[in-house]
Write a protein that holds these residues in place. Structure first.
Motif, PDB file in Angstrom:
ATOM      1  N   ASN A 203       0.886  -1.245   0.074  1.00 54.21           N
ATOM      2  CA  ASN A 203       0.136   0.047   0.003  1.00 54.21           C
ATOM      3  C   ASN A 203       0.745   1.154   0.002  1.00 54.21           C
ATOM      4  O   ASN A 203       0.563   2.179  -0.614  1.00 54.21           O
ATOM      5  CB  ASN A 203      -0.896   0.129   1.482  1.00 54.21           C
ATOM      6  N   LEU A 206       2.609   1.594  -3.357  1.00 57.31           N
ATOM      7  CA  LEU A 206       1.378   2.454  -4.197  1.00 57.31           C
ATOM      8  C   LEU A 206       1.037   3.807  -3.956  1.00 57.31           C
ATOM      9  O   LEU A 206       0.874   4.595  -5.011  1.00 57.31           O
ATOM     10  CB  LEU A 206       0.001   1.615  -4.129  1.00 57.31           C
ATOM     11  N   ASP A 220       0.301  -0.228 -13.300  1.00 51.84           N
ATOM     12  CA  ASP A 220      -1.028  -0.568 -12.214  1.00 51.84           C
ATOM     13  C   ASP A 220      -1.384  -1.792 -12.226  1.00 51.84           C
ATOM     14  O   ASP A 220      -1.694  -2.336 -11.276  1.00 51.84           O
ATOM     15  CB  ASP A 220      -2.052   0.550 -12.893  1.00 51.84           C
ATOM     16  N   TYR A 223       0.918  -4.297 -10.156  1.00 54.86           N
ATOM     17  CA  TYR A 223       1.055  -3.722  -8.777  1.00 54.86           C
ATOM     18  C   TYR A 223      -0.575  -4.321  -8.243  1.00 54.86           C
ATOM     19  O   TYR A 223      -0.493  -4.552  -6.999  1.00 54.86           O
ATOM     20  CB  TYR A 223       0.945  -2.476  -8.337  1.00 54.86           C
ATOM     21  N   ASP A 224      -1.504  -4.244  -8.958  1.00 52.78           N
ATOM     22  CA  ASP A 224      -2.926  -4.788  -8.316  1.00 52.78           C
ATOM     23  C   ASP A 224      -2.594  -6.305  -8.368  1.00 52.78           C
ATOM     24  O   ASP A 224      -3.304  -6.922  -7.357  1.00 52.78           O
ATOM     25  CB  ASP A 224      -3.820  -4.475  -9.455  1.00 52.78           C
ATOM     26  N   ASP A 225      -2.201  -6.804  -9.230  1.00 54.64           N
ATOM     27  CA  ASP A 225      -1.874  -8.263  -8.908  1.00 54.64           C
ATOM     28  C   ASP A 225      -0.981  -8.737  -7.938  1.00 54.64           C
ATOM     29  O   ASP A 225      -1.212  -9.538  -7.341  1.00 54.64           O
ATOM     30  CB  ASP A 225      -1.356  -8.770 -10.347  1.00 54.64           C
ATOM     31  N   TYR A 227      -0.739  -6.777  -5.065  1.00 57.10           N
ATOM     32  CA  TYR A 227      -1.454  -6.893  -3.943  1.00 57.10           C
ATOM     33  C   TYR A 227      -2.331  -7.899  -3.675  1.00 57.10           C
ATOM     34  O   TYR A 227      -2.594  -8.290  -2.611  1.00 57.10           O
ATOM     35  CB  TYR A 227      -2.204  -5.439  -3.969  1.00 57.10           C
ATOM     36  N   ASP A 228      -3.268  -8.397  -4.822  1.00 52.56           N
ATOM     37  CA  ASP A 228      -3.848  -9.483  -4.668  1.00 52.56           C
ATOM     38  C   ASP A 228      -3.112 -10.611  -4.172  1.00 52.56           C
ATOM     39  O   ASP A 228      -3.627 -11.440  -3.178  1.00 52.56           O
ATOM     40  CB  ASP A 228      -4.502  -9.884  -6.043  1.00 52.56           C
TER      41      ASP A 228
END
Length: 322
Positions: A203, A206, A220, A223-225, A227-228
């Motif tokens: 977080n 990001l 993006d 980083y979304d992957d 974080y998942d």
């Protein structure tokens, strides 16, 4: 494309000042002099430099005036082959600190247990991605660390399944189950301490990405992957903790059930053994008894013992006590 490697640390600021440059410096088991050179050369925050070498730092991401400082832990579980009754934790942690600059990353490892080659290979898998700047370097590092978390969690999950098989083993390997359960609880506690804070680390990265790589939209999705994956690792460790607690409680319940079964058997056989004791004790009194002084008296007492004993055995057998 790799342009230069093996340059002196004193030239680091010159490389970072070049337009379009992307620099990675890896320092393994550094002494104070090496970090002092880096701090003077790049103006690193002294608190971050202290955190990079101090013991016991938790995973975190902190934004300083000229850089972002990261601390994460790589994990690995020792391969099978050790004594299964050894309660010592098999989990090994390697701390990795990183100074994230606008055009480079400086990683600091406290030991060589964590191999940086997989990180380097991940960066080289997609050379075009490195054109997006330092954010791609940070993603490659964090993604490799999180993959290591998943591997350790999977191994612990497999170990819990092995304990579940032992739980219902008719041979009743209670000691082995207790030792392995205790060791797994210890390893999960250690693992949760480094996995759960990764959500805050990602977080923070990001939030500060705009200051590092001009917020390239192409990153993006990566980083979304990431974080998942971090969320999934955290949820998986929580579920494993519940499973270990369930295994521990089930083991206690099975021990109580086995103890009750043993007590039933002992009680049944004690009742059967008490019959001849009672009969022979009665017929052995110093008073006349049925068949006193006659040969059939012995047969009569033996018949009573056999009849009552067989009756009790049948009753207890039907109830499942013996």
């Amino acid at each position: 494309m790799l342009v230069e490697q093996g340059f002196a640390l004193e030239d680091l600021s010159e490389h970072l000042a070049r337009d379009g440059s992307l620099v990675w410096v890896d320092v393994c088991e550094p002494d104070g002099a090496v970090l002092a050179v880096l701090a003077d050369e790049l103006g690193l925050d002294p608190h971050a430099v202290e955190d990079a070498v101090s013991a016991g730092e938790r995973p975190k991401a902190t934004r300083h005036a000229r850089h972002t400082f990261l601390t994460v832990y790589a994990t690995r579980l020792e391969a099978p082959g050790r004594d299964p009754t050894d309660p010592t934790s098999r989990l090994r942690l390697t701390r990795i600190s990183a100074f994230v600059l606008p055009r480079g990353v400086i990683t600091v490892r406290r030991s060589a247990d964590f191999d940086m080659d997989p990180v380097f290979e991940r960066w080289n898998e997609d050379p075009e991605l490195l054109r997006l700047g330092v954010g791609a370097l940070v993603h490659g590092l964090l993604d490799t660390v999180v993959d290591g978390h998943f591997e350790a969690i999977q191994q612990l999950d497999d170990a819990i399944e092995g304990i579940e098989d032992l739980l219902f083993d008719e041979r009743g390997q209670m000691h082995a189950v207790q030792v392995r359960t205790y060791r797994l609880r210890k390893e999960l506690v250690e693992l949760r301490r480094v996995v759960l804070p990764m959500r805050d680390v990602v977080n923070a990265v990001l939030r500060h990405r705009g200051e590092l790589d001009q917020r390239h939209a192409e990153l993006d999705g990566f980083y979304d992957d990431l974080y998942d994956h971090v969320l999934r690792a955290a949820e998986w460790t929580e579920s494993l903790r519940d499973m270990v607690t369930t295994v521990f409680e089930t083991n206690l319940s099975l021990q109580d059930a086995r103890l009750n079964t043993v007590m039933k058997k002992l009680t049944g056989w004690a009742a059967i053994i008490a019959v001849p004791t009672a009969v022979t004790g009665w017929f052995g009194q110093n008073i006349p008894y049925p068949g006193f002084g006659r040969p059939w008296g012995v047969l009569f007492s033996a018949g009573i013992i056999a009849a009552v004993g067989i009756t009790l055995f049948g009753v207890f057998r039907r109830k499942g006590w013996i």
